[in-house]
Design a protein around this motif. Sequence first.
Motif, PDB file in Angstrom:
ATOM      1  N   ARG A  58      -6.010  -4.544   0.867  1.00 41.52           N
ATOM      2  CA  ARG A  58      -5.038  -3.694   1.570  1.00 41.52           C
ATOM      3  C   ARG A  58      -4.538  -4.376   2.850  1.00 41.52           C
ATOM      4  O   ARG A  58      -3.350  -4.313   3.170  1.00 41.52           O
ATOM      5  N   THR A  59      -5.442  -5.023   3.565  1.00 42.92           N
ATOM      6  CA  THR A  59      -5.024  -5.745   4.770  1.00 42.92           C
ATOM      7  C   THR A  59      -4.082  -6.883   4.408  1.00 42.92           C
ATOM      8  O   THR A  59      -3.039  -7.082   5.064  1.00 42.92           O
ATOM      9  N   ALA A  60      -4.422  -7.633   3.358  1.00 40.57           N
ATOM     10  CA  ALA A  60      -3.559  -8.733   2.932  1.00 40.57           C
ATOM     11  C   ALA A  60      -2.209  -8.217   2.444  1.00 40.57           C
ATOM     12  O   ALA A  60      -1.164  -8.840   2.691  1.00 40.57           O
ATOM     13  N   ASP A 100      -0.649  -5.548   3.536  1.00 35.86           N
ATOM     14  CA  ASP A 100       0.120  -5.196   4.735  1.00 35.86           C
ATOM     15  C   ASP A 100       0.741  -6.430   5.386  1.00 35.86           C
ATOM     16  O   ASP A 100       1.772  -6.338   6.059  1.00 35.86           O
ATOM     17  N   GLN A 101       0.127  -7.575   5.160  1.00 33.40           N
ATOM     18  CA  GLN A 101       0.626  -8.827   5.726  1.00 33.40           C
ATOM     19  C   GLN A 101       1.577  -9.558   4.781  1.00 33.40           C
ATOM     20  O   GLN A 101       2.030 -10.658   5.084  1.00 33.40           O
ATOM     21  N   PRO A 147     -10.557  -2.986   0.944  1.00 32.94           N
ATOM     22  CA  PRO A 147     -10.005  -3.131   2.301  1.00 32.94           C
ATOM     23  C   PRO A 147      -9.405  -4.511   2.569  1.00 32.94           C
ATOM     24  O   PRO A 147      -8.407  -4.626   3.287  1.00 32.94           O
ATOM     25  N   LEU A 148      -9.995  -5.555   1.991  1.00 29.26           N
ATOM     26  CA  LEU A 148      -9.439  -6.895   2.172  1.00 29.26           C
ATOM     27  C   LEU A 148      -8.079  -7.018   1.502  1.00 29.26           C
ATOM     28  O   LEU A 148      -7.144  -7.611   2.047  1.00 29.26           O
ATOM     29  N   ASN A 184       0.838  -1.196   0.000  1.00 30.27           N
ATOM     30  CA  ASN A 184       0.000   0.000   0.000  1.00 30.27           C
ATOM     31  C   ASN A 184       0.874   1.246   0.000  1.00 30.27           C
ATOM     32  O   ASN A 184       1.767   1.376   0.836  1.00 30.27           O
TER      33      ASN A 184
END
Length: 224
Positions: free
Chosen positions: A188-190, A192-193, A185-186, A150
């Motif tokens: 972006r979270t993934a 970040d991981q 959002p899903l 991101n």
Amino acid sequence: MKAMILAAGKGERMRPLTLHTPKPLLPVAGKPLIQWHIEALRRAGIDQLVINHAWLGEQLEEAFGDGSALDVCISWSAEEQPLETAGGIVRALPLLGSEPFLLVNGDIWCDVDFADLRLPPGKLAHLVLVPNPPFKQGGDFLLEGGAVSNPTDDERGRAQTFSGISVLSPILFEGLPGGPRPLAPLLRTAADQGLVSGEIHAGQWIDVGTPERLQQASIQAERG
């Protein structure tokens, strides 16, 4: 691998063209926009398709039925109300199965070779990114060494645009309840991981979001 084509949008920016015709049926070079995807998927060896719909969706089912006329098998996921991207996928998961699937936005036109797309081991999503179109100031994601991240506000100028094409694992949607839900959002979270990979498509790609871009897609399609 199965594929899902997203076709539930109402096409507000395309009015009045979409008042009586669902956006995926609008013609590009004499052929419904969504048919370009169906035929490209078939050429790539992907013949098991899931298509969601909401606004005037019965017209889509009437036009393509079970898909046999185009040598594919279509399962329809009807939505009483638009569920947004992730919500539509959650609803369609029983049709998609437990393996990674290809996701294609129904309102783009492109020459992406779907046969080349895969989900790398250990990832939940693989995104096809494109150079930012003229109408967009900054990109959605950064791609470095095959890994998607991101961007910060300062990095948006060198970030790329998400094309609307991806390969996703059903695990990305585990535990999500039904109802309207966006996909971004899903992802972006993934990201970040460290669970998202990507690639750049430098060929033809048009976000068919306005009548002017619909005409542009027809011109590009006629040129081949």
